[in-house]
Write a protein that holds these residues in place. Structure first.
Motif, PDB file in Angstrom:
ATOM      1  N   LEU A  20      42.730  37.550  36.471  1.00  0.00           N
ATOM      2  CA  LEU A  20      43.192  37.032  37.753  1.00  0.00           C
ATOM      3  C   LEU A  20      42.115  36.194  38.444  1.00  0.00           C
ATOM      4  O   LEU A  20      42.426  35.214  39.124  1.00  0.00           O
ATOM      5  N   ARG A  21      40.864  36.553  38.250  1.00  0.00           N
ATOM      6  CA  ARG A  21      39.784  35.751  38.830  1.00  0.00           C
ATOM      7  C   ARG A  21      39.739  34.375  38.176  1.00  0.00           C
ATOM      8  O   ARG A  21      39.535  33.354  38.847  1.00  0.00           O
ATOM      9  N   GLU A  22      39.942  34.343  36.871  1.00  0.00           N
ATOM     10  CA  GLU A  22      39.959  33.056  36.178  1.00  0.00           C
ATOM     11  C   GLU A  22      41.161  32.223  36.598  1.00  0.00           C
ATOM     12  O   GLU A  22      41.066  31.009  36.787  1.00  0.00           O
ATOM     13  N   ALA A  23      42.317  32.877  36.783  1.00  0.00           N
ATOM     14  CA  ALA A  23      43.528  32.139  37.150  1.00  0.00           C
ATOM     15  C   ALA A  23      43.455  31.594  38.571  1.00  0.00           C
ATOM     16  O   ALA A  23      44.062  30.564  38.873  1.00  0.00           O
ATOM     17  N   SER A  24      42.709  32.287  39.450  1.00  0.00           N
ATOM     18  CA  SER A  24      42.663  31.898  40.866  1.00  0.00           C
ATOM     19  C   SER A  24      41.458  31.056  41.222  1.00  0.00           C
ATOM     20  O   SER A  24      41.298  30.681  42.379  1.00  0.00           O
ATOM     21  N   GLY A  25      40.614  30.788  40.254  1.00  0.00           N
ATOM     22  CA  GLY A  25      39.422  30.010  40.564  1.00  0.00           C
ATOM     23  C   GLY A  25      38.315  30.839  41.174  1.00  0.00           C
ATOM     24  O   GLY A  25      37.521  30.320  41.970  1.00  0.00           O
ATOM     25  N   GLY A  26      38.261  32.136  40.857  1.00  0.00           N
ATOM     26  CA  GLY A  26      37.151  32.981  41.286  1.00  0.00           C
ATOM     27  C   GLY A  26      37.448  33.939  42.406  1.00  0.00           C
ATOM     28  O   GLY A  26      36.509  34.544  42.949  1.00  0.00           O
ATOM     29  N   LEU A  27      38.726  34.128  42.760  1.00  0.00           N
ATOM     30  CA  LEU A  27      39.038  35.053  43.851  1.00  0.00           C
ATOM     31  C   LEU A  27      38.987  36.497  43.354  1.00  0.00           C
ATOM     32  O   LEU A  27      39.520  36.816  42.282  1.00  0.00           O
ATOM     33  N   PRO A  28      38.358  37.396  44.111  1.00  0.00           N
ATOM     34  CA  PRO A  28      38.296  38.808  43.693  1.00  0.00           C
ATOM     35  C   PRO A  28      39.591  39.544  44.039  1.00  0.00           C
ATOM     36  O   PRO A  28      40.388  39.082  44.864  1.00  0.00           O
ATOM     37  N   VAL A  29      39.766  40.699  43.413  1.00  0.00           N
ATOM     38  CA  VAL A  29      40.875  41.593  43.759  1.00  0.00           C
ATOM     39  C   VAL A  29      40.279  42.873  44.338  1.00  0.00           C
ATOM     40  O   VAL A  29      39.116  43.193  44.121  1.00  0.00           O
TER      41      VAL A  29
END
Length: 886
Positions: free
Chosen positions: A731-740
């Motif tokens: 998900l970080r890769e898909a969002s451009g580095g956003l954390p969960v």
């Protein structure tokens, strides 16, 4: 006389004796000078001055405080007396210590949550603005309401809006991105709550206006944790959601809010907005001399103004009001804590009754001692005072131990709590044994000592000197009256225990009912996590739809992931709601056809949760911004608004009269989904509308990005927690580095949703079991003592031919009669008191027959076991031994 003088009596008495001897010696010298012999001179001097010891006593009585000296003497005698009976003393002190300790633990939490004022300056003038109506009042505000409320300067000196950090913010710009709790506030927020500054300043009016720039105020915790407490942080930029924000200030560590905040951002409202969505709260500070009632009167006029300015936005019965902020913060926790305090009070009363019985038995054994003291001149009042002093010594010692037990107990109480008790701080750090708790424990200890000691003392002080002095110590009896008192104490124990056990059984049945509830979806092997989409990239629906498409594709490539979806909200944790109109259906006098939950979901949402589509079709990937608007409703909505019709033939207009943000064309109903419990297992499914995220209006998407995170939902055929790391990376890769953040399984969310019920059940079950055990001990002790005192009688009965079964049944019958009377009284009390538990129950009525019957059977069984052993011992009495018994 000072306490110090009282404690130094021996020293002062010696000085007085020396002074008297000096006067006598002076008189002796004078007599010798007059020609008397030394022996006659001393005799005449003593005759003149009298007995020196009697004189010292008179002087001491004149200078002393008699009641203080008597109390000190009684206390020392009580210590010696209790030391001679170590077993009795240990049991009595321990029983009272447990009862006082439980009360101290619960009161410590009540003191912190309910009694202590909020930590803000002048907390009693702080109120929450609320919406009122026939169903009660609730906090919540939109921009038009905030604008009208802030104009009420006759009653408010400051008004501020703030959210509850729903969406979160991403601290980026480094190697370790982090999702933060970012609270949006209006300009007067820090002034309203008196927030202290460590460095810098708060927001200016210009910064809190539209296009006022990107600025932030840091919390003390974030400042220390991420920036090392650097004082030069003010005036520098930090990266939030990939954008630079200027740090203008740092708030002090003593500023505590119920919604924990890492930093604050200005809301930057457009005060001309007509948006009717409620997504923040508004607090205010009353002007000096203004009461809540006065403010409510003024707000009635404000509601009329709002109603005329925004037709249809506020119903004819709707209005505005204020509620003390502390009441809003505490919420429904107040009732839970008061019920727990009532339960531990019952446990303490049962403990007092048990100790009172022990004191009566001890007084019986001391009848000859008390009779001897009475014969030597001790009055009845003195004997009562002495016995009460002994009980106070027990209770105060128990109170001291109770403080220790309470300190340990409050930590255990908070450890098993559901974690939603307000104002207790992280890990219960705000709960402490302060002066209020110490005074409470002292007061309870004194009242307890008087309560369980006074009645035995009065009863035992009724002494027949002739009979008491003739009886041996083992045969001493305080008569029928004392026997009745002991019986009444046991009856009261049984009655109070029954009330607690009924309450515990009701909560146990409630928890069992909750566990059996079908949530409407498959909770197993589902992992959830939150992602903040607050950046500029996600202000339009297309950007959000793209990240969901990319993220879902990457998640499907992870081994062990069978399906994935995204949504604005999770089941069991609530959501949003909007009004709607059914196109072509008359509304009558109502502003809308109705209201329903409003959830935006991705196309695979129902598949991930295995929710059946009962009619029509599911969403597909093609339900996006380029296609016609569609909506799926749940079964509860279909039954309520289409009881005899097919909803698939109708279209919905969602959010009418809610302002320009929610303006959109009507949507076609394409499916009816099974019911999912959205607000908890104890709430019936509510009518709900599901909208494809890819079809959300851009303005709604922008609003959602500020008030709620995006939730990712991943299903696996196995336990999903081991997949958390690869899912986060994908998900970080898909969002451009956003954390969960907030990674939890749905099974964990189900457990959390019933945590409050589990907590209440567990505590009341513990208190009920304790009360039942103490009551059983009381019955056993009374019957055992009765058998011991009647040893001669039982021996004579057996010598005259009575069968062992007859003796056994006689003892059992006497014990069970006491238990039966206690049960009858307890049932009457439970019928009234269980109504206070009504708000805690689910699927069970306060007068649930199963709970009452189960409690009666349990209590009867425990009582029978308690009387069986003394009864069996009675059958083993040897007639010859009994006749010689003394």
């Amino acid at each position: 006389m000072s306490f110090q003088r009282f404690m130094q009596r021996n020293k002062k008495d010696a000085l007085l004796a020396d002074e008297i001897e000096a006067h006598i010696a002076h008189e002796v010298d004078a007599n010798i000078a007059r020609g008397l012999s030394p022996q006659e001179a001393r005799r005449q001097a003593r005759l003149k001055f009298g007995n020196p010891r009697v004189m010292r006593e008179r002087v001491w009585e004149y200078r002393a405080v008699p009641w203080l000296e008597d109390a000190w003497r009684d206390f020392r005698f009580a210590l010696r007396s209790l030391a001679k009976a170590p077993s009795f003393t240990a049991i009595a002190v321990l029983v009272i210590a447990v009862g006082i300790g439980a009360n101290t633990a619960v009161f410590s939490v009540i003191n912190t949550v309910l009694l202590k004022p909020l930590t803000y300056p002048d907390p009693h003038s702080l109120v929450m603005l609320t919406n009122t109506g026939p169903q009660g009042s609730s906090p919540g505000a939109n921009v038009p309401k905030f604008n009208i409320w802030r104009q009420q300067t006759r009653v408010f000196q400051a008004v501020a809006g703030y959210d509850q950090a729903g969406a979160g913010l991403n601290l980026t710009g480094g190697n370790d991105p982090e999702q933060l709790q970012g609270v949006h506030v209006t300009g007067d927020y820090f002034r309203l709550f008196g927030a202290p500054l460590v460095a810098g300043r708060t927001f200016t009016a210009a910064e809190d206006s539209p296009n006022g720039g990107r600025v932030a105020v840091l919390s003390y915790g974030l400042w220390k944790r991420r920036f090392g407490g650097n004082p030069d942080i003010v005036g520098t930029n930090i990266q939030l959601n990939g954008q630079p924000y200027l740090v203008v200030g740092v708030i002090g560590h003593e500023f505590v809010t119920e919604t924990a905040a890492d930093l604050w951002l200005p809301y930057q409202f457009d005060l001309n907005s007509r948006d009717q969505a409620h997504y923040f709260r508004v607090a205010a500070r009353l002007n000096a001399g203004v009461t809540a009632q006065m403010a409510n009167t003024e707000l009635k006029l404000a509601a009329d103004q709002y109603r005329s300015t925004y037709p249809g936005a506020l119903g004819p019965q709707g209005g505005f009001g204020v509620t003390p902020l502390q009441e809003i913060v505490v919420g429904d926790t107040r009732l839970s804590l008061l019920v727990l305090l009532g339960a531990v009070t019952f446990v303490l009363l049962i403990a007092c009754a048990n100790v009172a019985n022990l004191l009566l038995i001890r007084a019986t054994a001391r009848q000859r001692e008390l009779a001897t003291r009475s014969a030597l001149g001790a009055g009845r009042g003195h004997i009562i005072r002495q016995l009460v002093t002994e009980s106070l010594t027990i209770s105060l010692t128990g109170g001291f131990l109770g403080l220790i037990i309470g300190f340990i107990g409050v930590r255990l109480l908070l450890a098993i709590s559901p974690g939603d008790i307000p104002r207790v701080g992280p890990d219960g750090s705000a709960v402490s044994l302060d002066m209020h708790v110490l005074l409470f424990t002292l007061a309870v200890s004194i009242l307890t000592g008087i309560f369980f000691g006074l009645f035995p003392a009065i009863s035992s002080s009724r002494i027949n000197l002739a009979s008491a002095l003739k009886e041996s110590s083992s045969q001493a009896s305080v008569g029928f009256r004392t026997g009745k008192v002991r019986s009444l104490l046991v009856i009261s124990e049984v009655a109070m225990a029954l009330v607690l056990v009924v309450g515990a059984v009701l909560l146990i049945r409630t928890f069992m009912k909750l566990q059996a509830v079908d949530p409407g979806f498959d909770t197993h092997n589902v992992l959830t996590m939150a992602m903040s989409l607050s950046g500029e990239r996600f202000q339009k629906t297309l950007g959000v739809a793209q990240i969901i498409r990319d993220g879902t594709e990457r998640l499907h490539n992870i081994p062990g992931v069978s399906n994935a979806a995204a949504a604005c909200c999770l089941p069991l944790e609530g959501g949003f709601g909007l009004p709607f109109d059914i196109v072509g259906r008359p509304k009558g006098n109502d502003p809308n056809t109705g209201g329903a939950g409003y959830l935006s979901v991705s196309w695979s949402y129902f598949d991930v949760f295995k929710v059946p589509i009962l009619r029509g079709r599911n969403f597909t990937e093609h339900d996006d911004g380029s296609g016609p608007g569609v909506v799926i409703i749940n079964e509860a909505m279909a039954k309520k608004y289409w009881p005899n019709r097919d909803p698939l033939n109708d279209r919905l207009l969602i959010g009418p009269n809610m302002g320009p943000v929610f303006v959109e064309p009507a949507r076609q109903i394409v499916g009816v989904a099974g019911n999912m419990r959205g607000n908890g297992l104890n709430r019936d499914p509510f009518p709900t509308m599901y909208i494809p995220i890819a079809q959300m209006p851009d303005k709604v998407t922008k609003l959602n990005s500020r008030i709620a995170p995006l939730w990712w939902i991943v299903r696996s055929p196995q336990e999903p927690h081991p997949l958390a790391k690869p899912i986060s990376i994908a998900l970080r890769e898909a969002s451009g580095g956003l954390p969960v953040a907030h990674i939890r399984s749905m099974d964990e969310i189900v457990v959390v949703s019933t945590a409050r019920q589990r907590f209440n059940m567990l505590l009341l079950a513990i208190f009920g079991a304790s009360a039942l055990l103490v009551a059983a001990i009381g019955i056993y002790g009374l019957m055992g003592y009765s058998v011991q005192q009647r040893t001669q009688e039982l021996g004579i009965r057996m010598a005259l031919g009575a069968q062992s079964s007859t003796i056994r049944n006689m003892v059992i019958r006497q014990g069970m009669i006491l238990a039966a009377i206690g049960v009858v009284i307890g049932v009457a009390g439970a019928l009234w008191l269980t109504h206070f538990l009504a708000s805690f129950l689910f699927g069970v009525k306060p007068l649930d027959p199963t709970a009452f019957v189960a409690t009666l059977l349990l209590l009867s069984a425990v009582a029978f076991v308690a009387v069986w052993f003394p009864a069996r011992r009675a059958t083993r009495v040897s007639p010859m031994t009994a006749l010689r018994f003394e």
